[in-house]
Design a protein around this motif. Structure first.
Motif, PDB file in Angstrom:
ATOM      1  N   ARG A 393      30.527  42.529  27.677  1.00  0.00           N
ATOM      2  CA  ARG A 393      30.892  43.935  28.185  1.00  0.00           C
ATOM      3  C   ARG A 393      29.531  44.586  28.757  1.00  0.00           C
ATOM      4  NH1 ARG A 393      30.385  48.341  23.477  1.00  0.00           N
ATOM      5  NH2 ARG A 393      28.257  48.438  24.455  1.00  0.00           N
ATOM      6  N   LYS A 394      28.317  43.949  28.315  1.00  0.00           N
ATOM      7  CA  LYS A 394      26.940  44.206  29.011  1.00  0.00           C
ATOM      8  C   LYS A 394      27.084  43.555  30.341  1.00  0.00           C
ATOM      9  CE  LYS A 394      24.231  46.341  27.315  1.00  0.00           C
ATOM     10  NZ  LYS A 394      23.923  47.828  27.346  1.00  0.00           N
ATOM     11  N   GLN A 395      27.696  42.446  30.501  1.00  0.00           N
ATOM     12  CA  GLN A 395      27.628  41.734  31.983  1.00  0.00           C
ATOM     13  C   GLN A 395      28.607  42.832  32.805  1.00  0.00           C
ATOM     14  OE1 GLN A 395      28.884  37.641  30.556  1.00  0.00           O
ATOM     15  NE2 GLN A 395      26.655  37.038  30.130  1.00  0.00           N
ATOM     16  N   ALA A 396      29.693  42.966  32.297  1.00  0.00           N
ATOM     17  CA  ALA A 396      30.412  43.442  33.029  1.00  0.00           C
ATOM     18  C   ALA A 396      29.985  45.053  33.489  1.00  0.00           C
ATOM     19  CB  ALA A 396      31.849  44.078  32.392  1.00  0.00           C
ATOM     20  N   GLU A 397      29.191  45.733  32.625  1.00  0.00           N
ATOM     21  CA  GLU A 397      28.254  46.916  32.833  1.00  0.00           C
ATOM     22  C   GLU A 397      27.397  46.759  33.855  1.00  0.00           C
ATOM     23  OE1 GLU A 397      26.972  48.245  29.298  1.00  0.00           O
ATOM     24  OE2 GLU A 397      28.726  48.911  28.390  1.00  0.00           O
ATOM     25  N   GLU A 398      26.595  45.677  34.082  1.00  0.00           N
ATOM     26  CA  GLU A 398      25.836  45.350  35.048  1.00  0.00           C
ATOM     27  C   GLU A 398      26.390  45.073  36.534  1.00  0.00           C
ATOM     28  OE1 GLU A 398      22.163  44.775  36.720  1.00  0.00           O
ATOM     29  OE2 GLU A 398      22.639  45.649  34.854  1.00  0.00           O
ATOM     30  N   VAL A 399      27.506  44.313  36.265  1.00  0.00           N
ATOM     31  CA  VAL A 399      28.217  44.329  37.746  1.00  0.00           C
ATOM     32  C   VAL A 399      28.871  45.665  37.962  1.00  0.00           C
ATOM     33  CG1 VAL A 399      30.310  43.228  38.601  1.00  0.00           C
ATOM     34  CG2 VAL A 399      28.955  41.801  36.835  1.00  0.00           C
ATOM     35  N   LEU A 400      28.989  46.655  37.094  1.00  0.00           N
ATOM     36  CA  LEU A 400      29.833  47.922  37.544  1.00  0.00           C
ATOM     37  C   LEU A 400      28.674  48.654  37.972  1.00  0.00           C
ATOM     38  CD1 LEU A 400      32.118  49.886  37.684  1.00  0.00           C
ATOM     39  CD2 LEU A 400      31.416  50.451  35.285  1.00  0.00           C
ATOM     40  N   ARG A 401      27.295  48.581  37.384  1.00  0.00           N
ATOM     41  CA  ARG A 401      26.191  49.275  37.955  1.00  0.00           C
ATOM     42  C   ARG A 401      25.742  48.873  39.133  1.00  0.00           C
ATOM     43  NH1 ARG A 401      21.077  48.896  38.251  1.00  0.00           N
ATOM     44  NH2 ARG A 401      21.037  46.696  37.659  1.00  0.00           N
ATOM     45  N   GLN A 402      25.690  47.703  39.536  1.00  0.00           N
ATOM     46  CA  GLN A 402      25.525  47.266  40.989  1.00  0.00           C
ATOM     47  C   GLN A 402      26.515  47.619  41.972  1.00  0.00           C
ATOM     48  OE1 GLN A 402      25.063  42.902  40.623  1.00  0.00           O
ATOM     49  NE2 GLN A 402      23.325  42.964  39.135  1.00  0.00           N
ATOM     50  N   THR A 404      28.306  50.189  41.608  1.00  0.00           N
ATOM     51  CA  THR A 404      28.432  51.797  41.865  1.00  0.00           C
ATOM     52  C   THR A 404      27.103  51.906  42.781  1.00  0.00           C
ATOM     53  OG1 THR A 404      28.923  51.937  39.538  1.00  0.00           O
ATOM     54  CG2 THR A 404      27.826  53.825  40.451  1.00  0.00           C
ATOM     55  N   GLN A 405      25.967  51.295  42.586  1.00  0.00           N
ATOM     56  CA  GLN A 405      24.744  51.602  43.271  1.00  0.00           C
ATOM     57  C   GLN A 405      25.298  51.302  44.834  1.00  0.00           C
ATOM     58  OE1 GLN A 405      21.888  49.165  41.765  1.00  0.00           O
ATOM     59  NE2 GLN A 405      21.002  50.844  40.409  1.00  0.00           N
ATOM     60  N   GLU A 406      25.986  50.213  44.921  1.00  0.00           N
ATOM     61  CA  GLU A 406      26.378  49.641  46.398  1.00  0.00           C
ATOM     62  C   GLU A 406      27.417  50.793  47.081  1.00  0.00           C
ATOM     63  OE1 GLU A 406      28.107  45.878  46.066  1.00  0.00           O
ATOM     64  OE2 GLU A 406      26.201  45.108  45.588  1.00  0.00           O
ATOM     65  N   LEU A 407      28.223  51.454  46.107  1.00  0.00           N
ATOM     66  CA  LEU A 407      29.032  52.518  46.449  1.00  0.00           C
ATOM     67  C   LEU A 407      28.393  53.473  46.756  1.00  0.00           C
ATOM     68  CD1 LEU A 407      32.171  53.331  46.911  1.00  0.00           C
ATOM     69  CD2 LEU A 407      32.364  53.868  44.438  1.00  0.00           C
ATOM     70  N   GLU A 408      27.555  54.291  45.860  1.00  0.00           N
ATOM     71  CA  GLU A 408      26.756  55.175  46.173  1.00  0.00           C
ATOM     72  C   GLU A 408      25.966  55.236  47.602  1.00  0.00           C
ATOM     73  OE1 GLU A 408      24.121  55.708  42.708  1.00  0.00           O
ATOM     74  OE2 GLU A 408      25.548  56.621  41.567  1.00  0.00           O
ATOM     75  N   ARG A 409      25.222  53.900  47.902  1.00  0.00           N
ATOM     76  CA  ARG A 409      24.747  53.661  49.117  1.00  0.00           C
ATOM     77  C   ARG A 409      25.760  53.693  50.284  1.00  0.00           C
ATOM     78  NH1 ARG A 409      21.867  49.587  46.135  1.00  0.00           N
ATOM     79  NH2 ARG A 409      23.330  48.026  47.111  1.00  0.00           N
ATOM     80  N   SER A 410      27.017  53.351  50.046  1.00  0.00           N
ATOM     81  CA  SER A 410      28.032  53.175  50.877  1.00  0.00           C
ATOM     82  C   SER A 410      28.552  54.714  51.336  1.00  0.00           C
ATOM     83  CB  SER A 410      29.336  52.421  50.645  1.00  0.00           C
ATOM     84  OG  SER A 410      30.278  52.458  51.540  1.00  0.00           O
ATOM     85  N   ASN A 411      28.691  55.449  50.128  1.00  0.00           N
ATOM     86  CA  ASN A 411      29.105  56.606  50.342  1.00  0.00           C
ATOM     87  C   ASN A 411      28.088  57.525  51.037  1.00  0.00           C
ATOM     88  OD1 ASN A 411      31.568  56.549  49.068  1.00  0.00           O
ATOM     89  ND2 ASN A 411      30.835  57.194  47.026  1.00  0.00           N
ATOM     90  N   LYS A 412      26.756  57.481  50.904  1.00  0.00           N
ATOM     91  CA  LYS A 412      25.492  58.015  51.506  1.00  0.00           C
ATOM     92  C   LYS A 412      25.878  57.740  53.026  1.00  0.00           C
ATOM     93  CE  LYS A 412      22.468  58.794  47.503  1.00  0.00           C
ATOM     94  NZ  LYS A 412      21.135  58.476  47.056  1.00  0.00           N
TER      95      LYS A 412
END
Length: 632
Positions: A393-402, A404-412
């Motif tokens: 789960r923590k590994q999946a959360e880390e992947v999701l976090r990364q 999400t950050q990529e998506l936020e950068r993409s959205n910006k």
């Protein structure tokens, strides 16, 4: 003084008893040294003093009566025991013999008293009397039964307590021997002990025996017996002290039954606990989670076999280690405050996520929950709980976090692109519009109606495209502008929005009413934009009848709820959830003009401040748009 007088004077002076001579009135004429010593006076102290002055007040009357009888001749002598008062106030008991002295005419003129000190005798008698009364009181009022037997075992004396115990009165009990009121099974040992006392073989004995009450029931007694010796130092009587222990014996029997039953229950409960323990062990060993226990010092005292799968250790190897043993120094320091708070508060905890180190070196994330162990005396003895492997789960959360950050950068990037694109596209679009207007003016008299219509339509499309680009620019600016929480008066914002829509409102003939609105922490220009977009929509989508718009407000527990209501054309149900999407329009291009961005902009603003927006509408009945903003 002749020889006889000297003799009697010597007897008077040296007598071992007290002697005093009084006249008819009781005045002391002479007193010898022995009496002075008895009473503690010096020679001459009692001269001319009356005998009444040295007599105890309670004995003065009888002393005076005897003196009167002697002086009247009624008596020649008398004897009595009386009390004198010593000089120090203490009492002297005297055995007094008094005789009258006659004159020549045989008339009583004096009296001589001989006083023997019997104070110690009187004190002994009183002490003996007090002792007899004391022991009689003890005998009669004792809380235990007491009886006295003669050599034949016949009852010769008994107290009330024993009578009450056995249910007899005294005359009834005296008709029985002690053997007759003894339970048959206890008579032999009772007779043996009585014979041992009477023969002098024993001086006393004590044992538990049973008596028969008058009603036939059994009395259990703790019996203590002692022999009484006669003048010849041989036993003559026996005193028995009997304590009723019937209730105790009954309780003992009940306790025995209870103990036997308790042993059965304990054996049964032990079997149940053993079976429960086996079930618990099987369950723990089958669990996918690790079960653990630590003592109050944080030392592990139990691990389930699951520790081998999670951390690579055998339970017996890991026991005795402390809580931070399976994690890095940095991780132990990170959670140290949490652990201290949990141990100090002695409270249950759950969901504590900690990174552990597997025996082979790789990281394992465990989610830990536990409860305090409190013993029977309310003492804290440690914690027990479970560890769940949440590494995946923590590994999946880390992947999701990364991601999400990529998506936020993409959205910006997209927002920036949309802003730049809309801004840059407007420039050629404005130029196209200008050329079309010039072309329209130049060809006004040379082209046919069909051409003029196409030209007008092209100009309208350019204007519409420009409006959409301006809306897109406004929308993009929202995400590029930081959220501000300045206190804003909603009434002022509403007035500004109405002012901005002045020409449209005047043309539509709309009537606007409003509740008194609160102040909120929101960007003022963005709030103006919300009111302007919602009121503008009401103006666009109206019926032919006079348009009425009302801005309402309700204060709720944690938020303000605003509403914009109209009596316009309403919205069909399929569109209620879609109208807030970008470029979504209810009508086609032949209907009222709109960019499909206004409501999206409203939702964007409201959601940035933690609020919500929705619509309630019926076709042909009008619409009410609601939006909320948090308090504070």
């Amino acid at each position: 003084m002749n020889d006889m007088e000297k003799y009697y004077k010597g007897v008077f002076e040296n007598a071992g008893v007290g002697i005093l001579v009084v006249d008819r009135r009781g005045t002391i004429l002479e007193v010898n040294q022995a009496l002075l010593d008895m009473l503690g006076y010096m020679e001459g102290d009692l001269t001319q003093c009356t005998f009444e002055a040295i007599t105890h007040p309670d004995d003065r009357e009888i002393s005076n009566q005897n003196l009167e009888a002697l002086m009247s001749g009624t008596k020649n002598s008398c004897r009595l025991e009386k009390r004198y008062l010593r000089k120090d106030g203490s009492v002297l008991w005297g055995d007094v013999s008094t005789t009258s002295i006659m004159d020549a005419n045989s008339e009583p003129v004096r009296a001589i008293a001989v006083v023997a000190d019997i104070t110690k005798l009187k004190e002994s008698e009183q002490a003996l009397k007090d002792s007899e009364e004391h022991y009689r009181g003890v005998f009669e009022n004792a809380g235990v039964g007491i009886n006295v037997l003669d050599r034949d075992g016949k009852i010769v004396q008994v107290n009330q307590a024993l009578l009450t115990m056995l249910g007899y009165n005294q005359s009834e009990l005296f008709e029985h021997t002690f053997a007759e009121i003894t339970y048959p099974d206890d008579r032999e040992i009772s007779n043996q002990n009585l014979e041992a006392l009477m023969s002098g073989e024993k001086g006393s004995y004590r044992f538990e025996k049973r008596y028969l009450r008058k009603d036939g029931s059994v009395l259990w007694a703790d019996l203590s017996t002692t022999s009484i010796l006669g003048p010849d130092l041989k036993p003559t009587k026996v005193v028995g002290v009997i304590a009723d222990i019937t209730k105790g014996k009954q309780a003992e029997a009940e306790l025995k039954q209870y103990s036997e039953r308790l042993e059965e229950m304990v054996e049964l409960r032990t079997t149940e606990l053993r079976e429960s323990e086996n079930r618990f062990r099987d369950l723990v060993e089958a669990m996918s989670d690790l079960v653990w226990e630590v003592d109050q010092n944080g030392v592990y005292t139990y691990f389930s076999p699951k520790i081998g799968d999670l951390l690579g250790y055998e339970p017996e190897v890991a026991l005795g280690s402390t809580f931070p043993s399976f994690m890095s120094k940095e991780e132990a320091e990170r959670i140290s405050d949490n652990v201290k708070e949990i141990v100090t508060s002695i409270r249950p905890f759950k969901g504590l996520e900690i990174k552990h180190i597997h025996r082979d070196g790789h990281s394992v994330f465990l989610e830990i929950s536990g409860v305090p162990i409190i013993n029977f005396f309310g003492e804290f003895r440690g914690y027990r709980g479970v560890c769940r492997d949440i590494t995946k789960r923590k590994q999946a959360e880390e992947v999701l976090r990364q991601r999400t950050q990529e998506l936020e950068r993409s959205n910006k990037d997209l927002e920036q692109f949309a802003y730049v694109a809309a801004h840059d596209l407007r420039e050629p679009l404005v130029a196209i519009g200008a050329y079309l207007k010039v072309l329209e003016r130049l060809t006004k008299n040379t082209i046919e109606d069909t051409g003029r219509k196409c030209m007008a339509k092209a100009i309208n499309l350019v204007l519409r495209m420009d409006a959409m680009l301006q809306g897109l620019l406004a929308y993009s600016r929202l995400t590029l502008t930081p959220v501000s929480y300045d206190v804003t008066d909603c009434n002022v914002c509403l007035a500004d929005a109405i002012s901005n829509l002045g020409l449209l409102l005047k043309k539509s003939g709309a009537i606007i009413t409003s509740d008194t609105l609160p102040s909120v922490k929101v960007n003022a220009s963005q709030l103006v934009q919300i009111f302007q977009n919602l009121i503008g929509n009401a103006i666009k989508y109206r019926e032919l009848e006079p348009l009425r718009i009302h801005i309402g407000f309700v204060s709720k527990e944690s938020e303000y709820e605003f509403s914009v209501s109209d009596n316009g054309i309403g919205i069909e149900p399929p569109y209620l959830d879609r109208i807030f999407n970008m470029f979504e329009r209810v009508k086609d291009l032949s209907g009222p003009s709109g960019t499909g961005i206004g409501l999206s902009t409203c939702r964007k603003i409201v959601e940035r401040y933690g609020g919500r927006i929705w619509v309630d509408s019926k076709l042909g009945k009008g619409s009410t748009f609601y939006f909320t903003l948090p308090k504070g």
